[in-house]
Design an enzyme around this catalytic site. Structure first.
Site, mmCIF file in Angstrom:
data_model
loop_
_atom_site.group_PDB
_atom_site.id
_atom_site.type_symbol
_atom_site.label_atom_id
_atom_site.label_comp_id
_atom_site.label_asym_id
_atom_site.label_seq_id
_atom_site.Cartn_x
_atom_site.Cartn_y
_atom_site.Cartn_z
ATOM 1 N N GLU A 145 -1.026 -0.592 -4.195
ATOM 2 C CA GLU A 145 -2.269 0.116 -3.897
ATOM 3 C C GLU A 145 -2.023 1.616 -3.770
ATOM 4 O O GLU A 145 -1.051 2.048 -3.156
ATOM 5 C CB GLU A 145 -2.843 -0.430 -2.588
ATOM 6 N N ASP A 155 0.841 -1.189 0.000
ATOM 7 C CA ASP A 155 0.000 0.000 0.000
ATOM 8 C C ASP A 155 0.885 1.251 0.000
ATOM 9 O O ASP A 155 1.533 1.551 1.000
ATOM 10 C CB ASP A 155 -0.903 -0.024 1.241
ATOM 11 N N HIS A 200 -0.430 4.117 -0.151
ATOM 12 C CA HIS A 200 -1.236 4.949 0.758
ATOM 13 C C HIS A 200 -1.318 6.400 0.313
ATOM 14 O O HIS A 200 -1.596 7.297 1.118
ATOM 15 C CB HIS A 200 -0.669 4.857 2.182
ATOM 16 N N HIS A 221 -12.096 -2.356 0.029
ATOM 17 C CA HIS A 221 -11.345 -1.801 1.148
ATOM 18 C C HIS A 221 -12.167 -1.967 2.421
ATOM 19 O O HIS A 221 -13.370 -1.747 2.415
ATOM 20 C CB HIS A 221 -11.095 -0.319 0.860
ATOM 21 N N GLU A 252 -10.090 3.365 -2.565
ATOM 22 C CA GLU A 252 -10.656 3.502 -1.215
ATOM 23 C C GLU A 252 -11.117 4.927 -0.941
ATOM 24 O O GLU A 252 -11.953 5.158 -0.066
ATOM 25 C CB GLU A 252 -9.651 3.070 -0.156
#
Length: 386
Positions: free
Chosen positions: A213, A187, A189, A289, A239
């Site tokens: 991700e 991730d 993020h 998610h 997400e």
């Protein structure tokens, strides 16, 4: 109108670690549960649900689609995290009610299951190498076949060579310890800005991550076309995207392999099912998610069970946010989330399939929470994405 499905009461519970539950009760006493929350904005979403109450009270809980359309389109301003998260929790609760009223799981109302079990993954620490192996071993011992971790800590817009080289340490340790027996999602993020993404992929690629991700923030999704062409590693995002209209452009451009709508942010079961169907038309997979609580996870699984393109499901069990309270603490039937060979089996209980312990919620509400994400800064004092 089915008199016993007339909405009579809507109650909210803000409980630790960082969750908000909505309970919708009908005239007959039937109860449905939802999770309308934005992490760090629970009070704001609660206020939004309160604003929707006058429209919902007295309506039939059976009219899920009409309620969804009016809650979304009935206001002049649409979309965004607050409104869509409020709608999400209400939508989950209405599906829970309808399934209980008809005595069938929600997936039966959505067309029936396409699978008997769903592969799961859990989060492990990725900011610091010293905790990675310990946490990965805990998840393997618990039966998981896949994990996800942060690819980096705080990252400068253009990072030093030293910082870039450190990024691969965590996944290298996991590969050396577990080989190919453990799938590892990375991730980013949204911490990484466009200038650094390809450099980091160069470092991480040799260790075969399951996916990357949020390589860039969703407001920078136009950069995905450059990233997508650069690497064979599947790209995942979504997400922080809140409706089918948010997903439309990246699907049309063909710059994503895995979409990750959140059942508590992207319009609930009704909208995520539509997003999943859109993605299927583009040969794109679904991996919802879910760093939240048991209702959000149950709702995600209901969509997974009916979506042919669903590949893996996130669970918040043991996640670092859940200090003092965890996924199963408010659940009366925790066995529904039992892991078998890395998977959760098809639910058989009506509605969402999860039974919420309201007495525990009342205890938790007395504690409440004021969770917010940390504010990070780089060495020079400039704001860093968390």
């Amino acid at each position: 109108m089915h008199k016993d499905l007339k909405i009579e009461e809507i109650v909210l519970y803000k409980v630790p670690p960082r969750w908000l539950f909505v309970k919708i009760t009908t005239q007959s006493g039937l109860v449905g549960w939802g999770e309308p929350v934005v992490e760090g904005k629970a009070d704001t979403v609660a206020a939004c649900v309160e604003e929707m109450k006058p429209y919902l009270l007295g309506r039939s809980a059976n009219e899920i689609e009409d309620i969804w359309q009016v809650l979304y389109r009935g206001g002049f301003y649409r979309g965004g995290p607050i409104l869509m998260s409020a709608i999400s929790g209400i939508d989950q609760a209405l599906w829970d009610l309808k399934g209980k009223y008809l005595n069938v799981p929600v997936y039966e109302l959505l067309g029936g299951a396409v699978r008997q079990k769903m592969k799961m993954y859990c989060w492990i620490g990725g900011d610091h190498p010293e905790v990675v192996l310990e946490q990965a071993q805990e998840k393997v011992d618990a039966g998981y076949k896949a994990v996800k971790m942060n690819a980096t800590g705080a990252m400068e817009w253009v990072a030093s060579v030293r910082d870039v080289k450190k990024v691969a340490d965590n996944i290298r340790l996991i590969r050396e310890t577990f080989g190919d027996k453990l799938d590892v999602g990375l991730d980013f993020h949204g911490r990484v800005h466009k200038p650094m993404v390809k450099r980091l992929i160069d470092e991480l690629g040799p260790y075969d991550p399951l996916f990357i991700e949020e390589p860039v923030l969703p407001e920078n999704n136009d950069a995905l076309k450059h990233i997508y062409q650069y690497s064979s590693i599947p790209i995942a995002t979504g997400e922080r995207m809140f409706s089918r209209w948010d997903f439309k452009e990246i699907l049309h451009q063909g710059v994503v392999d895995i979409i990750q709508p959140d059942l508590s942010h992207a319009g609930g079961i009704s909208e995520v099912r539509r997003i999943a169907a859109m993605a299927e038309a583009y040969d794109v997979t679904l991996a919802p998610h879910c760093p939240l609580g048991p209702v959000s996870l149950a709702a995600a699984l209901q969509v997974d069970f009916v979506s042919a393109n669903a590949i893996i499901q996130e669970s918040s069990l043991g996640i670092h946010y859940n200090k003092g309270f965890d996924l199963l603490d408010y659940v009366s039937n925790p066995e529904v989330f039992a892991l078998e060979d890395g998977c959760i089996r098809l639910f058989n209980k009506p509605g969402l399939g999860v039974e919420i312990n309201e007495e525990k919620l009342k205890e938790g509400q007395k504690i409440g929470h004021a969770w917010s994400n940390p504010i990070w800064r780089n060495d020079d004092g400039n704001f860093a994405e968390w």
